[in-house]
Write an enzyme that holds these catalytic residues in place. Structure first.
Site, short mmCIF file in Angstrom:
data_model
loop_
_atom_site.label_atom_id
_atom_site.label_comp_id
_atom_site.label_asym_id
_atom_site.label_seq_id
_atom_site.Cartn_x
_atom_site.Cartn_y
_atom_site.Cartn_z
N THR A 161 0.86 -1.44 -0.16
CA THR A 161 0.54 -0.17 0.20
C THR A 161 0.70 1.31 -0.27
OG1 THR A 161 0.14 0.02 2.19
CG2 THR A 161 -1.72 -0.95 0.89
N SER A 162 2.03 0.88 -0.55
CA SER A 162 2.86 1.93 -0.49
C SER A 162 2.98 2.97 -1.81
CB SER A 162 4.27 1.85 0.61
OG SER A 162 4.51 2.01 1.54
N ARG A 163 4.04 2.53 -2.24
CA ARG A 163 4.35 2.85 -3.76
C ARG A 163 4.41 2.16 -4.62
NH1 ARG A 163 1.92 6.54 -2.43
NH2 ARG A 163 2.72 8.54 -2.34
N GLU A 210 0.99 3.34 -12.51
CA GLU A 210 -0.35 3.57 -12.18
C GLU A 210 -0.47 4.93 -12.54
OE1 GLU A 210 0.11 3.10 -7.79
OE2 GLU A 210 -0.51 5.69 -7.68
N HIS A 262 -5.87 2.78 -5.85
CA HIS A 262 -4.40 4.05 -4.47
C HIS A 262 -6.15 4.35 -4.11
CE1 HIS A 262 -0.35 6.46 -4.29
NE2 HIS A 262 -1.49 6.49 -2.74
N GLN A 263 -6.90 3.71 -3.00
CA GLN A 263 -8.12 3.73 -2.16
C GLN A 263 -7.17 3.94 -1.24
OE1 GLN A 263 -10.78 0.84 -3.91
NE2 GLN A 263 -10.86 1.69 -1.41
N ALA A 264 -5.92 3.64 -1.00
CA ALA A 264 -6.21 3.70 1.10
C ALA A 264 -6.05 4.17 1.91
CB ALA A 264 -4.55 2.86 0.99
N ASP A 290 -2.31 -1.82 -3.99
CA ASP A 290 -3.22 -0.69 -3.78
C ASP A 290 -2.71 0.30 -4.63
OD1 ASP A 290 -5.41 1.16 -2.87
OD2 ASP A 290 -4.29 2.59 -1.99
P1 NAD Z 1 6.98 7.16 8.07
O1 NAD Z 1 7.93 8.26 7.10
O2 NAD Z 1 6.93 7.57 8.79
O3 NAD Z 1 7.32 6.02 7.72
C1 NAD Z 1 8.61 5.58 6.72
C2 NAD Z 1 9.47 4.65 7.45
O4 NAD Z 1 10.10 3.69 6.58
C3 NAD Z 1 10.21 4.94 8.40
O5 NAD Z 1 10.24 4.62 9.48
C4 NAD Z 1 11.87 4.54 7.58
O6 NAD Z 1 12.99 5.21 8.09
C5 NAD Z 1 10.98 3.51 6.68
N1 NAD Z 1 12.30 3.41 5.73
C6 NAD Z 1 12.47 4.22 4.90
N2 NAD Z 1 13.05 3.41 3.88
C7 NAD Z 1 13.47 2.21 4.03
C8 NAD Z 1 13.62 0.94 3.15
N3 NAD Z 1 14.40 1.28 2.29
N4 NAD Z 1 13.36 0.11 4.24
C9 NAD Z 1 12.78 -0.48 4.88
N5 NAD Z 1 11.94 0.55 5.52
C10 NAD Z 1 12.97 2.20 5.10
O7 NAD Z 1 5.85 7.70 6.89
P2 NAD Z 1 4.28 6.51 6.45
O8 NAD Z 1 3.30 8.02 6.69
O9 NAD Z 1 4.84 5.82 8.13
O10 NAD Z 1 3.91 7.01 5.03
C11 NAD Z 1 4.62 5.43 4.14
C12 NAD Z 1 4.03 4.86 3.03
O11 NAD Z 1 3.30 4.68 3.00
C13 NAD Z 1 4.85 6.90 2.43
O12 NAD Z 1 6.40 6.81 2.07
C14 NAD Z 1 3.86 6.13 0.81
O13 NAD Z 1 4.61 5.86 -0.18
C15 NAD Z 1 3.06 5.42 1.57
N6 NAD Z 1 1.55 6.33 1.88
C16 NAD Z 1 0.22 5.35 1.24
C17 NAD Z 1 -1.06 5.86 0.75
C18 NAD Z 1 -2.22 5.29 -0.08
O14 NAD Z 1 -3.17 5.97 -0.43
N7 NAD Z 1 -1.73 3.85 -1.00
C19 NAD Z 1 -1.30 7.09 1.87
C20 NAD Z 1 -0.08 7.53 1.83
C21 NAD Z 1 1.37 6.92 2.41
#
Ligand code: NAD
Length: 337
Positions: free
Chosen positions: A232-234, A263, A295-297, A258
């Protein structure tokens, strides 16, 4: 401030109009993306507001600066879609919404896990067609399963807490150990151990040059047969072709995503009357053990209200002080890579 909003849907306009009652900025909403073709629409607006699938390269940033734009407000946490070095060189400030509802994204990851495990997507269709057979719908108890969390920041920690509630064993991989995760009993391990020990792997780290294709053929080869992979990240965190090969061989038993590498050409639009040209994406949809959401998470009413409020507060703060706490600094971006 005069703000040009790009890439807006009805739900964006509604949440921003509500939040703007307090801020009283002068807002214009465009439905189109901010692109080379549409950048001239921003002329005369001191701020532009964009979403994750508006890509700002150096040439577009230069045109924005020439048109009088001083501030780019991202309606997102991620900032990998903007050329930060070019923005910094042109003196353009970038602000973002660091956290709007980590619960929304964490809960969606859990929704994918439960649906994939208990095959809710297939059961739903069967029952509607009068097929009450449960053949092929066998799931497993989440209780006792090992869940590997890659990236234990805001979202990863909330996700871990929910999975802890199911009675899962938690392991994590992150350069920084989150005390909240340690307190809930997470053990931090090397990434190779996480791949090898997890029954379920969920990605919650940002996309950076280091994390690009973090899950590739080599990583999949280290996983248990039939691992569940959730993203659900990227999209760029997973090498999609390697995931397809893993699904074909059975190495990946379940895939819930997601986000998807390509995308930008698909998500957020209704393409139901068009022929989708992306064969890799179409192949993914043929697997019974794959669920893709577009991308609805993040998409909860709480998150939309937070995004609108924080974005407009960022703009107000920048207008009043010439700076903002939620500014993305180029040094900070390099440090996070
Ligand atoms: P955050 O910054 O609070 O946490 C990210 C964590 O990832 C940090 O602890 C960091 O140290 C760690 N990190 C960085 N590079 C890394 C790697 N190579 N391996 C392992 N850990 C690593 O961010 P968050 O608010 O928890 O968001 C996380 C991700 O969720 C965002 O980067 C974004 O891509 C994604 N996101 C997706 C949606 C969606 O709708 N699908 C919405 C918001 C965020």
């Amino acid at each position: 401030m005069k703000i040009a909003f790009f890439n807006t849907k009805s739900y964006d306009r509604q949440s921003f109009n509500t939040a703007n009652k307090q801020h009283q900025h002068e807002i214009i909403f465009f439905e189109c993306h901010l692109s080379h073709e549409t950048v001239s629409l921003a002329a005369g607006y001191s701020a532009v507001c964009i979403f994750i699938n508006d890509y700002l390269d150096a040439e577009m940033l230069e045109k924005l600066a020439q048109g009088g734009t001083k501030l780019i407000a991202l309606r997102s946490a991620g900032f990998n879609h903007v050329d930060l070095a070019a923005a910094s060189h042109l003196g353009l400030a970038i602000v973002r919404v660091p956290a709007y509802s980590p619960y929304a994204v964490a809960e969606h990851a859990v929704a994918l896990i439960l649906s994939l495990n208990r095959k809710v997507h297939r059961a739903y269709n069967r029952v509607r067609e009068g097929n009450f057979s449960i053949e092929g719908l066998l799931g497993f108890d989440l209780h006792g399963a090992t869940v590997g969390v890659i990236g234990t920041g805001r979202i990863g920690a909330i996700f871990a807490q929910i999975m802890r509630g199911f009675g899962c064993k938690l392991i994590g991989y992150d350069a920084y150990q989150n005390s909240a995760c340690l307190e809930m009993g997470m053990t931090y391990v090397q990434i190779t151990e996480l791949f090898a020990q997890s029954d379920i792997i969920s990605l919650h780290c940002p996309l950076t040059p280091d994390s690009h294709h973090l899950v590739n053929a080599e990583a999949i080869a280290q996983m248990k047969t039939g691992t569940m992979l959730i993203n659900t990240s990227r999209g760029g965190l997973i090498d999609t072709q390697a995931a397809i090969d893993g699904l074909k061989s059975g190495a990946i038993g379940y895939l819930g995503i997601d986000v998807y590498e390509q995308e930008a050409d698909l998500f957020f639009e209704d393409l139901s009357n068009e022929v989708i040209q992306d064969d890799t994406f179409q192949r993914l949809l043929t697997f019974p053990n794959v669920i893709v959401t577009g991308h609805q998470a993040f998409f909860t009413s709480h998150a939309l209200a937070n995004i609108a409020e924080t974005t407009l507060a960022n703009i107000t703060e920048f207008e009043q002080n010439g700076s903002c706490l939620n500014e993305v600094k180029i040094e900070q971006a390099i440090a996070s890579k």
